[in-house]
Structure formats: C-alpha cells, structure tokens
Design an enzyme around this catalytic site. Structure first.
Site, PDB file in Angstrom:
ATOM      1  N   SER A  33     -67.218   0.647  18.488  1.00 29.70           N
ATOM      2  CA  SER A  33     -67.658   1.896  17.847  1.00 29.70           C
ATOM      3  C   SER A  33     -67.260   2.009  16.376  1.00 29.70           C
ATOM      4  CB  SER A  33     -67.121   3.106  18.614  1.00 29.70           C
ATOM      5  OG  SER A  33     -65.713   3.174  18.526  1.00 29.70           O
ATOM      6  N   HIS A  81     -61.265   6.796  15.717  1.00 26.51           N
ATOM      7  CA  HIS A  81     -62.489   7.051  14.957  1.00 26.51           C
ATOM      8  C   HIS A  81     -62.150   7.713  13.621  1.00 26.51           C
ATOM      9  CE1 HIS A  81     -65.491   7.064  18.602  1.00 26.51           C
ATOM     10  NE2 HIS A  81     -65.146   5.843  18.228  1.00 26.51           N
ATOM     11  N   ASP A 106     -68.504  12.324  17.747  1.00 26.44           N
ATOM     12  CA  ASP A 106     -67.923  12.513  19.071  1.00 26.44           C
ATOM     13  C   ASP A 106     -68.314  13.909  19.556  1.00 26.44           C
ATOM     14  OD1 ASP A 106     -66.899  10.033  18.548  1.00 26.44           O
ATOM     15  OD2 ASP A 106     -64.823  10.678  18.373  1.00 26.44           O
TER      16      ASP A 106
END
Length: 142
Positions: A33, A81, A106
C-alpha cells in the site's frame, strides 16, 4: 535474523502493539500500500509516541506528509500510511491517512491517540532497509 526474532517476540514480551526499545525500532511492511515509497518485506525504522511512559514524540505534532503507524479500527495489525489531511472535527484534531499506492484514503479519520509511531526520515526520505523483512513474513505465514 536477530531483527526477525525481536519483531516476532517483542510484542508478546512487552504487550505492545509495535514494541520498540528506547522509543525506536523497526517494523516489517506487510503490504504494497505504500509503494513506491517502500515495499512489502521492507523494514522501516520507527520512532514511538509512547514507550513505557516516555514520550519520544508528540502525536499531535505530526503534519501532512508524515508517514505514521496507527491503530486502525478497520484492520487487526498496525497500519503504516501517510497523513494527507488534518482537520478540526467537533473540537478534535483528526487525521486523514492514505497509503501512497491506494486509490482512496483509509476508511476512517484518525485521532492523535491512535498514532503510535512515526517513520524516521533522513531529509525527505524514510529510513528503509529493503527486503530483509521477508523472512519474518514467511515465518508468520503472511
């Protein structure tokens, strides 16, 4: 191999989501990701927000562009992230977070108390050790 053994056992020994001695440590990247910033199987060096009551950094000081580790309500493991937006929502500072390689953010806004770590950077580049975490992923069946 020493890092692998530490990563596998430290969570059990310390009861911590992302255990790190002296406020710093490493985490194995579980997914793609965050590509091309770092890849599955890479190890990222982290700074922890709270290690046994010692604050290495204040999660309320993170800014857009920082890569953080947080306890997501939608995933069983800590998520690594990037912060893409910061807003005040009903008097609470909230963070929108997204994987660099993901098409959308997200699913939920994140509070500062959910942020448990920040990726250490050298200049603008995150501190990454490529590929060495694959052994840990293999051992854990991930």
């Amino acid at each position: 191999v020493g890092i692998q053994a530490y990563l596998l056992n430290a969570r059990k020994l310390m009861g911590n989501t992302m255990p790190m001695p002296f406020g710093y440590g490493a985490a194995v990247v579980l997914s793609g990701s965050m590509e091309p910033t770092f890849y599955r199987g890479d190890i990222v060096v982290l700074q922890q927000a709270n290690m046994l009551g010692i604050s290495e950094f204040d999660p309320t000081t993170v800014k857009e562009g920082d890569i953080v580790v947080y306890d997501a309500v939608w995933y069983d493991n800590p998520v690594i992230h990037r912060i893409i937006d910061i807003k005040d929502i009903n008097g609470t500072t909230m963070y929108m977070i997204k994987g660099d390689n993901n098409g959308s953010p997200d699913p939920y806004w994140v509070k500062a108390e959910q942020i448990t770590g920040r990726v250490v950077t050298l200049g603008e580049m995150p501190l990454v050790i490529p590929k060495i975490g694959y052994l840990s992923l293999w051992i854990r069946g991930l």
